[in-house]
Design a protein around this motif. Sequence first.
Motif, mmCIF file in Angstrom:
data_model
loop_
_atom_site.group_PDB
_atom_site.id
_atom_site.type_symbol
_atom_site.label_atom_id
_atom_site.label_comp_id
_atom_site.label_asym_id
_atom_site.label_seq_id
_atom_site.Cartn_x
_atom_site.Cartn_y
_atom_site.Cartn_z
ATOM 1 N N LEU A 115 0.809 -1.219 0.000
ATOM 2 C CA LEU A 115 0.000 0.000 0.000
ATOM 3 C C LEU A 115 0.839 1.265 0.000
ATOM 4 C CD1 LEU A 115 -2.782 -1.085 2.523
ATOM 5 C CD2 LEU A 115 -2.976 -0.888 0.042
ATOM 6 N N ASN A 116 2.033 1.197 0.577
ATOM 7 C CA ASN A 116 2.856 2.400 0.686
ATOM 8 C C ASN A 116 4.196 2.273 -0.031
ATOM 9 O OD1 ASN A 116 0.894 3.653 2.366
ATOM 10 N ND2 ASN A 116 1.676 2.515 4.133
ATOM 11 N N ARG A 165 3.564 1.074 -3.801
ATOM 12 C CA ARG A 165 2.228 1.401 -4.307
ATOM 13 C C ARG A 165 2.235 1.693 -5.804
ATOM 14 N NH1 ARG A 165 -1.209 6.207 -3.980
ATOM 15 N NH2 ARG A 165 0.572 7.346 -3.134
ATOM 16 N N GLY A 183 -8.193 -6.432 -1.923
ATOM 17 C CA GLY A 183 -8.290 -5.210 -1.138
ATOM 18 C C GLY A 183 -7.320 -4.144 -1.624
ATOM 19 N N ILE A 184 -6.102 -4.561 -1.951
ATOM 20 C CA ILE A 184 -5.088 -3.611 -2.441
ATOM 21 C C ILE A 184 -5.501 -3.030 -3.785
ATOM 22 C CG2 ILE A 184 -2.711 -3.421 -3.255
ATOM 23 C CD1 ILE A 184 -2.024 -5.654 -1.225
ATOM 24 N N ASP A 193 -8.588 -2.805 -5.055
ATOM 25 C CA ASP A 193 -9.765 -1.940 -4.925
ATOM 26 C C ASP A 193 -9.400 -0.588 -4.312
ATOM 27 O OD1 ASP A 193 -11.259 -3.911 -6.052
ATOM 28 O OD2 ASP A 193 -12.241 -4.559 -4.208
ATOM 29 N N LYS A 194 -8.513 -0.607 -3.353
ATOM 30 C CA LYS A 194 -8.077 0.661 -2.759
ATOM 31 C C LYS A 194 -7.289 1.478 -3.768
ATOM 32 C CE LYS A 194 -5.997 2.613 1.400
ATOM 33 N NZ LYS A 194 -5.441 2.317 2.752
ATOM 34 N N GLY A 195 -6.467 0.799 -4.560
ATOM 35 C CA GLY A 195 -5.696 1.503 -5.581
ATOM 36 C C GLY A 195 -6.565 2.118 -6.656
ATOM 37 N N ARG A 196 -7.659 1.432 -7.011
ATOM 38 C CA ARG A 196 -8.573 1.971 -8.021
ATOM 39 C C ARG A 196 -9.128 3.323 -7.585
ATOM 40 N NH1 ARG A 196 -12.230 -3.225 -9.970
ATOM 41 N NH2 ARG A 196 -10.994 -3.749 -11.823
ATOM 42 N N LYS A 197 -9.425 3.451 -6.320
ATOM 43 C CA LYS A 197 -9.957 4.717 -5.801
ATOM 44 C C LYS A 197 -8.913 5.830 -5.887
ATOM 45 C CE LYS A 197 -13.069 2.338 -2.604
ATOM 46 N NZ LYS A 197 -13.411 2.089 -1.172
ATOM 47 N N GLN A 198 -7.655 5.423 -5.985
ATOM 48 C CA GLN A 198 -6.569 6.409 -6.074
ATOM 49 C C GLN A 198 -6.085 6.586 -7.514
ATOM 50 O OE1 GLN A 198 -3.824 4.501 -3.391
ATOM 51 N NE2 GLN A 198 -4.783 5.353 -1.555
#
Length: 215
Positions: A64-65, A68, A89-90, A92-97
């Motif tokens: 995540l960090n 990334r 999870g990684i 999906d979170k990346g898509r938002k970014q």
Amino acid sequence: MIIRQIYEIVRERLNLFPAVALLGPRQVGKTTLAEIVAKEYSSVYLDLEKFEDVEKMSDPGYFLNIHRHKLVILDEIQCIPNLFPLLRGIIDKGRKQGLRNSRFLLLGSASGELLRQSGETLAGRIAYVEMSPLHLLEVGGQSVETLWIRGGFPDSFLAKSERKSIIWRDNFILTYLERDLPRLGARVPVATLPIFNIFAVSDLGQNPIWSISGP
């Protein structure tokens, strides 16, 4: 080095999907191809058969960090199939970014269970590319006899002598029977292994393209 035609397909899928699974038998050239692809990206490589590489992933911030914005190459993904929920999870979170592609390149041997778990968990997030042994369009018509005799696995095809090619095939088949078939769900009694090995070696001499790559 022989340029694999599947190379362009892998690049295309990486540009479309956050995860790409490059599947195929051992020693078919998946890691070598991944190393070539990695040169085009800022990337990091992890071998999931190595404890120290698996240990790195225990840090929640590793993906995540720290990495990334890198293409993360995970080799031998079949060793840790329960990793897929973490990757989801990684991703999906990346898509938002705004990180929608080229996140993970997963290397492994195809199995029903692996495909089921990854398909259920990463549906819509992953593309599958199957890598086969070398074929005639890659090695050229002048090498058709060598390909027929030695088969399409690079180490066998490129061996410096026929004897070295035979030794490589013999040991590869034994490893396949003892290690890989059980992972795919097949159970071959230990006493039967020598019979299978003799049959496979014999067939490699007559029809090497068929023998290991499977149906």
